[in-house]
Design a protein around this motif. Structure first.
Motif, PDB file in Angstrom:
ATOM      1  N   ALA A 102      31.937  32.533  36.798  1.00 14.49           N
ATOM      2  CA  ALA A 102      32.148  31.254  36.138  1.00 14.49           C
ATOM      3  C   ALA A 102      31.003  30.312  36.500  1.00 14.49           C
ATOM      4  O   ALA A 102      29.851  30.740  36.549  1.00 14.49           O
TER       5      ALA A 102
ATOM      6  N   GLU B 267      30.038  33.054  43.521  1.00 15.25           N
ATOM      7  CA  GLU B 267      30.946  34.110  43.052  1.00 15.25           C
ATOM      8  C   GLU B 267      30.337  35.501  43.151  1.00 15.25           C
ATOM      9  O   GLU B 267      31.044  36.452  43.503  1.00 15.25           O
TER      10      GLU B 267
ATOM     11  N   GLU C 162      31.496  33.972  32.274  1.00 15.05           N
ATOM     12  CA  GLU C 162      32.772  33.260  32.129  1.00 15.05           C
ATOM     13  C   GLU C 162      32.624  31.751  32.358  1.00 15.05           C
ATOM     14  O   GLU C 162      33.621  31.067  32.590  1.00 15.05           O
TER      15      GLU C 162
ATOM     16  N   THR D 268      36.142  32.228  38.484  1.00 17.73           N
ATOM     17  CA  THR D 268      37.082  33.005  37.681  1.00 17.73           C
ATOM     18  C   THR D 268      38.407  33.118  38.435  1.00 17.73           C
ATOM     19  O   THR D 268      38.430  33.047  39.674  1.00 17.73           O
TER      20      THR D 268
END
Length: 262
Positions: free
Chosen positions: A241, A247, A214, A158
């Motif tokens: 993402a 992440e 995402e 992201t």
């Protein structure tokens, strides 16, 4: 580092953690290597002996000529398990590694205790997506890999994560830049041609499917399709993402451990 000799070259792997614990195999995404799992190692080696390997065409493993198939990549995993005398393991794969996990679940479920597939789909993309990329990489070589590295930031992370964690973002995307163009293109063909939409019902082992809210590459809808096809499958979704393990780090690791230990 260690190597297993396959029929056509060497597969590079590492085995870490307590020898009296169950083995957990980690399989990398397209364009990375086994170090994409570095964030998970502290948590995973508390409970498992962790076997990481560089998928054919990536990292320090062989780059064999021609295009690859997911069946071939799954066969590499089975050859690795056989060489290390591992009868049954847990398996966790992300993106392309998730396709390999699906193939194993469908075709070699007797070798698995439990299966985790992350940020993946039963079919990823179309020929219109993959063929131009393969052509570009084979035509432009290392220059294409540099371009793909820059473009991968937006696909893999992201914007908020990439901005807040430039060092980690660079560490992971540098793996893509360092990947063999020939190996990358050959694996693109494997991803392009894999389609397990009609076979998922054959997966009998306990399954956890992880998605990123995402993730535009392999969407939550793709993950939920897999869950709907596999009896008793579990689902988890993180605000991330495509590389959700990088992440969200600790929450990702905790969810995988919780599933594997239950």
């Amino acid at each position: 580092m260690a190597q297993v000799q396959l029929a056509d070259g060497e597969l590079d792997y590492s085995l870490q953690g307590p020898e009296d614990k169950p083995v957990l195999v980690l399989s990398n995404s397209l364009g990375t290597d086994r170090h994409m799992w570095d964030s998970q190692m502290a948590a995973f080696t508390e409970h498992f002996q962790v076997l990481r390997y560089d998928t054919r065409g990536h990292g320090q493993s062989l780059v064999s000529p021609g295009t690859y198939t997911v069946e071939q990549l799954g066969g590499d995993v089975l050859a690795l398990l056989d060489a290390l005398h591992l009868e049954k393991v847990h398996f966790c794969g992300l993106s392309m590694g998730g396709l390999i996990g699906q193939w194993l679940g469908i075709n070699a479920g007797e070798r698995l205790h439990k299966l985790v597939i992350c940020n993946t789909a039963a079919k990823i993309g179309t020929q219109d997506v993959w063929n131009p990329r393969i052509e570009m990489v084979l035509g432009q070589g290392e220059a294409a890999m540099q371009s793909l590295r820059d473009a991968s930031i937006a696909r893999w992370f992201t914007p908020a994560f990439a901005e807040a964690n430039p060092g980690e973002t660079r560490r992971v995307t540098d793996m893509l830049a360092a990947t063999s163009p020939q190996g990358y293109a050959a694996n693109c063909a494997a991803v392009r041609d894999a389609d397990f939409r009609e076979q998922l019902g054959a997966i009998q082992v306990p399954l956890l499917v992880i998605a990123g809210t995402e993730d535009a590459v392999t969407t939550p809808a793709d993950a939920q399709f897999i869950v709907e096809q596999v009896a008793g499958a579990h689902y988890a979704e993180f605000a991330a993402a495509h590389l959700s393990n990088v992440e969200v780090g600790a929450p990702f690791s905790a969810r995988v451990v919780e599933f594997l230990l239950r």
